[in-house]
Write a protein that holds these residues in place. Structure first.
Motif, PDB file in Angstrom:
ATOM      1  N   GLU A   1       1.054  -1.020   0.268  1.00 47.29           N
ATOM      2  CA  GLU A   1      -0.240  -0.219  -0.227  1.00 47.29           C
ATOM      3  C   GLU A   1       0.932   1.008  -0.492  1.00 47.29           C
ATOM      4  N   GLY A   2       2.462   1.549   0.887  1.00 47.29           N
ATOM      5  CA  GLY A   2       3.165   2.446   1.327  1.00 47.29           C
ATOM      6  C   GLY A   2       3.631   2.947  -0.758  1.00 47.29           C
ATOM      7  N   MET A   3       3.361   2.022  -1.611  1.00 46.38           N
ATOM      8  CA  MET A   3       4.563   2.081  -2.961  1.00 46.38           C
ATOM      9  C   MET A   3       2.774   3.310  -3.727  1.00 46.38           C
ATOM     10  N   VAL A   4       2.462   2.319  -3.220  1.00 46.72           N
ATOM     11  CA  VAL A   4       0.876   3.760  -4.253  1.00 46.72           C
ATOM     12  C   VAL A   4       0.937   4.879  -3.468  1.00 46.72           C
ATOM     13  N   GLY A   5       0.413   4.746  -2.236  1.00 42.62           N
ATOM     14  CA  GLY A   5       0.263   5.760  -1.487  1.00 42.62           C
ATOM     15  C   GLY A   5       1.091   6.763  -1.030  1.00 42.62           C
ATOM     16  N   ILE A   6       2.096   6.500  -0.693  1.00 42.29           N
ATOM     17  CA  ILE A   6       4.110   7.020  -0.816  1.00 42.29           C
ATOM     18  C   ILE A   6       4.327   7.008  -1.754  1.00 42.29           C
ATOM     19  N   GLY A   7       4.766   5.583  -2.680  1.00 41.85           N
ATOM     20  CA  GLY A   7       5.556   5.521  -3.382  1.00 41.85           C
ATOM     21  C   GLY A   7       4.558   6.784  -5.200  1.00 41.85           C
ATOM     22  N   GLY A   8       3.701   7.014  -4.460  1.00 37.96           N
ATOM     23  CA  GLY A   8       2.347   7.371  -5.822  1.00 37.96           C
ATOM     24  C   GLY A   8       2.577   6.410  -7.302  1.00 37.96           C
ATOM     25  N   ALA A   9       2.199   5.533  -6.709  1.00 34.07           N
ATOM     26  CA  ALA A   9       2.267   4.893  -8.422  1.00 34.07           C
ATOM     27  C   ALA A   9       0.193   4.194  -8.632  1.00 34.07           C
ATOM     28  N   SER A  10       0.659   3.967  -9.996  1.00 36.87           N
ATOM     29  CA  SER A  10      -0.819   3.990  -9.958  1.00 36.87           C
ATOM     30  C   SER A  10      -1.581   2.751  -9.224  1.00 36.87           C
ATOM     31  N   SER A  11      -0.702   1.677  -9.506  1.00 33.84           N
ATOM     32  CA  SER A  11      -0.982   0.533  -9.608  1.00 33.84           C
ATOM     33  C   SER A  11       0.162  -0.645  -8.501  1.00 33.84           C
ATOM     34  N   SER A  12       0.335  -1.235  -7.906  1.00 41.28           N
ATOM     35  CA  SER A  12       1.422  -2.445  -8.079  1.00 41.28           C
ATOM     36  C   SER A  12       1.079  -3.598  -7.302  1.00 41.28           C
ATOM     37  N   LEU A  13       1.936  -4.669  -7.843  1.00 42.02           N
ATOM     38  CA  LEU A  13       1.770  -6.512  -7.549  1.00 42.02           C
ATOM     39  C   LEU A  13       2.851  -6.732  -6.779  1.00 42.02           C
ATOM     40  N   ALA A  14       2.290  -7.268  -6.455  1.00 39.92           N
ATOM     41  CA  ALA A  14       3.918  -8.477  -5.503  1.00 39.92           C
ATOM     42  C   ALA A  14       3.302  -9.598  -4.953  1.00 39.92           C
ATOM     43  N   ARG A  15       4.143 -10.733  -4.905  1.00 36.74           N
ATOM     44  CA  ARG A  15       3.946 -12.329  -5.196  1.00 36.74           C
ATOM     45  C   ARG A  15       5.566 -12.507  -4.453  1.00 36.74           C
ATOM     46  N   VAL A  16       5.294 -13.130  -3.439  1.00 33.11           N
ATOM     47  CA  VAL A  16       6.381 -14.080  -2.064  1.00 33.11           C
ATOM     48  C   VAL A  16       6.225 -15.770  -2.943  1.00 33.11           C
ATOM     49  N   THR A  17       7.518 -16.371  -3.072  1.00 34.43           N
ATOM     50  CA  THR A  17       7.058 -17.633  -2.860  1.00 34.43           C
ATOM     51  C   THR A  17       8.014 -18.386  -2.122  1.00 34.43           C
ATOM     52  N   GLU A  18       8.108 -19.274  -1.969  1.00 32.10           N
ATOM     53  CA  GLU A  18       8.499 -20.758  -1.146  1.00 32.10           C
ATOM     54  C   GLU A  18       9.228 -21.657  -1.829  1.00 32.10           C
ATOM     55  N   TYR A  19      10.013 -22.186  -2.568  1.00 28.68           N
ATOM     56  CA  TYR A  19      10.777 -22.950  -3.080  1.00 28.68           C
ATOM     57  C   TYR A  19       9.109 -23.102  -4.317  1.00 28.68           C
ATOM     58  N   GLY A  20       9.005 -22.427  -4.877  1.00 28.82           N
ATOM     59  CA  GLY A  20       8.547 -22.145  -5.775  1.00 28.82           C
ATOM     60  C   GLY A  20       6.445 -22.554  -5.075  1.00 28.82           C
ATOM     61  N   ARG A  21       5.964 -22.479  -4.343  1.00 30.70           N
ATOM     62  CA  ARG A  21       5.066 -22.083  -3.444  1.00 30.70           C
ATOM     63  C   ARG A  21       4.504 -20.643  -3.249  1.00 30.70           C
ATOM     64  N   THR A  22       3.627 -19.952  -4.141  1.00 27.77           N
ATOM     65  CA  THR A  22       3.380 -18.792  -2.940  1.00 27.77           C
ATOM     66  C   THR A  22       2.489 -18.699  -1.664  1.00 27.77           C
ATOM     67  N   VAL A  23       3.308 -17.804  -1.501  1.00 29.68           N
ATOM     68  CA  VAL A  23       3.276 -17.586   0.348  1.00 29.68           C
ATOM     69  C   VAL A  23       2.233 -16.611   0.953  1.00 29.68           C
ATOM     70  N   TRP A  24       2.540 -15.330  -0.369  1.00 25.79           N
ATOM     71  CA  TRP A  24       1.426 -14.624   0.333  1.00 25.79           C
ATOM     72  C   TRP A  24       1.583 -13.219  -1.465  1.00 25.79           C
ATOM     73  N   LYS A  25       0.404 -13.165  -2.327  1.00 22.66           N
ATOM     74  CA  LYS A  25      -0.252 -11.979  -3.363  1.00 22.66           C
ATOM     75  C   LYS A  25      -0.473 -10.973  -3.031  1.00 22.66           C
ATOM     76  N   GLY A  26      -0.190 -10.160  -2.995  1.00 26.04           N
ATOM     77  CA  GLY A  26      -0.880  -8.573  -3.313  1.00 26.04           C
ATOM     78  C   GLY A  26      -0.952  -7.439  -4.636  1.00 26.04           C
ATOM     79  N   ALA A  27      -2.609  -6.885  -4.695  1.00 20.20           N
ATOM     80  CA  ALA A  27      -2.576  -6.090  -5.634  1.00 20.20           C
ATOM     81  C   ALA A  27      -2.968  -4.811  -4.786  1.00 20.20           C
ATOM     82  N   GLN A  28      -2.791  -3.275  -5.390  1.00 15.16           N
ATOM     83  CA  GLN A  28      -3.180  -2.325  -4.575  1.00 15.16           C
ATOM     84  C   GLN A  28      -3.227  -1.590  -5.576  1.00 15.16           C
ATOM     85  N   GLY A  29      -3.992   0.221  -5.266  1.00 14.02           N
ATOM     86  CA  GLY A  29      -4.309   1.242  -6.352  1.00 14.02           C
ATOM     87  C   GLY A  29      -4.980   0.832  -7.190  1.00 14.02           C
ATOM     88  N   VAL A  30      -5.253   1.431  -8.383  1.00 18.17           N
ATOM     89  CA  VAL A  30      -6.443   1.707  -9.837  1.00 18.17           C
ATOM     90  C   VAL A  30      -5.851   0.927 -10.965  1.00 18.17           C
TER      91      VAL A  30
END
Length: 431
Positions: free
Chosen positions: A89-118
């Protein structure tokens, strides 16, 4: 101007469309990795800090397969999901992005993903964490992998000269090696710094956005300038190096470098959201739109003629595909151990950039990670990093919008949060 819930602004009632050819103005894009004005910019390396906290938010969650669905709760899989949501969220609110996506994986397995913005100012639609995006200089890691595969097949050597593979391609090519192309120590001029390509934003939207380039035309632009330095005597990031790497792949295999990336990496790993377009101006499949923040309102610049980037940064992918690719690469599934070791050997001249062969080393508060990042200079930014043992990988896409000067700082916080969460004590790498 109206405020969306994540801080992105749109003109009240405005429908923002991809501009017609030669109509709007371009501004400096907010780059995840510190963008230049045009082209595919150099990755940012060095030490990551944690930065200030962003506004708390909940990342997007979508139904997924068993591996993805298992990693949604706080601290599951060793990640702190609320902290990652806050950093994104900070990448959008503070960083000024219109949108941002991210994903964290462990040994090929997604353990978190998110999307923020418009994801689309005209509809107010939210971005999808599974969406596609332009990966810019992360393309170089794909290309370097193919070049090293060809080295492993005995097609040529890392220390063979450019002249021996591409006769007459560049002045002094007999003194420039394939290795020097891949680690940016060739000294060659970066064609994106030429005024014909590194144009101001107004000129790019009026004349350059839809211009089609051939590799030969881009190389001619580079050759019209003297080199920065003699080969092997210094480090200077130059997209020309990967333009030549792509040409070498084609000369040796008889196929366009894109086809070789598809055959050797994309198809092999089943990367269904990844492509290396030639002249396609749009992004197929779900994707967040990219905007420039202009005095008259936002301008949608999602569509563009990509040939200017060629093998230096034309790729399109998803966070899931990028994680799969880097995990396979670091696990030795794409390169034999000796060539992977060559890839991970940092050029001494690269200094703080810590650049190897199409991949770089980044220091976090929790240790070193490897990967790449970049920007098209048109608002499309990406980053991909992972630990050498595959215990944690992070892929990020950010569409720069308002230039707050905090883009890289908020990105640092996300990466540090992702890598400094509790990692699994033991795991078996997935195939």
């Amino acid at each position: 101007m109206a405020e969306h819930r994540n801080g992105a602004r749109t003109a009240p009632g405005a429908r923002v469309r991809a501009g017609r050819r030669g109509t709007a103005v371009r501004v400096v894009a907010l780059a995840l990795a510190g963008a230049g004005l045009v082209g595919v910019t150099a990755p940012t390396a060095g030490a990551l800090g944690t930065g200030p906290a962003g506004a708390a938010a909940v990342g997007e969650e979508q139904p997924g397969n068993g591996a993805e669905a298992a990693g949604r709760g706080p601290h599951q899989g060793g990640v702190d999901a609320p902290a990652l949501n806050e950093a994104l969220e900070g990448m959008v609110g503070i960083g000024g992005a219109s949108s941002s996506l991210a994903r964290v994986t462990e040994y090929g397995r997604t353990v978190w993903k998110g999307a923020q913005g418009v994801g689309d100012f005209s509809t107010g639609a939210e971005p999808s964490a599974n969406g596609r995006f332009r990966i810019a200089s992360v393309t170089k890691t794909f290309v370097a992998t193919v070049v090293l595969q060809l080295v492993g097949e005995g097609r040529f050597g890392l220390d063979d000269s450019v002249e021996s593979l591409l006769p007459g391609a560049v002045p002094g090519g007999g003194s420039i090696t394939v290795r020097q192309l891949l680690n940016h120590t060739s000294g060659l001029f970066d064609y994106t710094e030429d005024p014909a390509i590194g144009v101001d934003h107004e000129t790019w939207l009026r004349e350059g956005r839809w211009r089609s380039w051939t590799p030969q035309q881009l190389l001619a632009v580079a050759n019209s300038h003297p080199p920065y330095s003699a080969p092997g005597t210094g480090w200077r990031y130059a997209n020309t190096n990967y333009l030549l790497a792509g040409m070498i792949v084609e000369r040796v295999t008889g196929r366009d470098w894109r086809r070789e990336v598809e055959r050797r990496i994309i198809d092999r790993l089943g990367l269904t959201g990844t492509s290396m377009p030639v002249h396609a101006t749009g992004i197929r499949g779900p994707h967040a739109h990219t905007y420039l923040d202009l005095p008259g309102g936002p301008v949608d610049v999602t569509e563009m003629e990509p040939s200017e980037m060629d093998a230096a940064g034309v790729g399109i992918s998803t966070t899931a595909d990028l994680g799969t690719f880097l995990q396979a690469l670091l696990a030795g599934r794409l390169l034999p151990a000796p060539l992977l070791a060559e890839m991970l050997t940092v050029a001494p001249a690269s200094g703080a950039a810590q650049y190897g062969l199409g991949i770089g080393r980044l220091t976090t508060p929790c240790g070193e990670v490897w990967g790449n990042n970049g920007s098209t200079g048109r608002g499309h930014n990406s980053a991909l990093y992972g630990t050498l043992d595959g215990s944690r990988l992070v892929a990020v896409s950010t569409n720069g919008y308002r230039n707050t000067g905090q883009g890289w700082k908020t990105s640092q916080k996300l990466l540090a949060t992702a890598f400094c969460g509790r990692r699994p004590a033991a795991a078996t790498p997935t195939g």
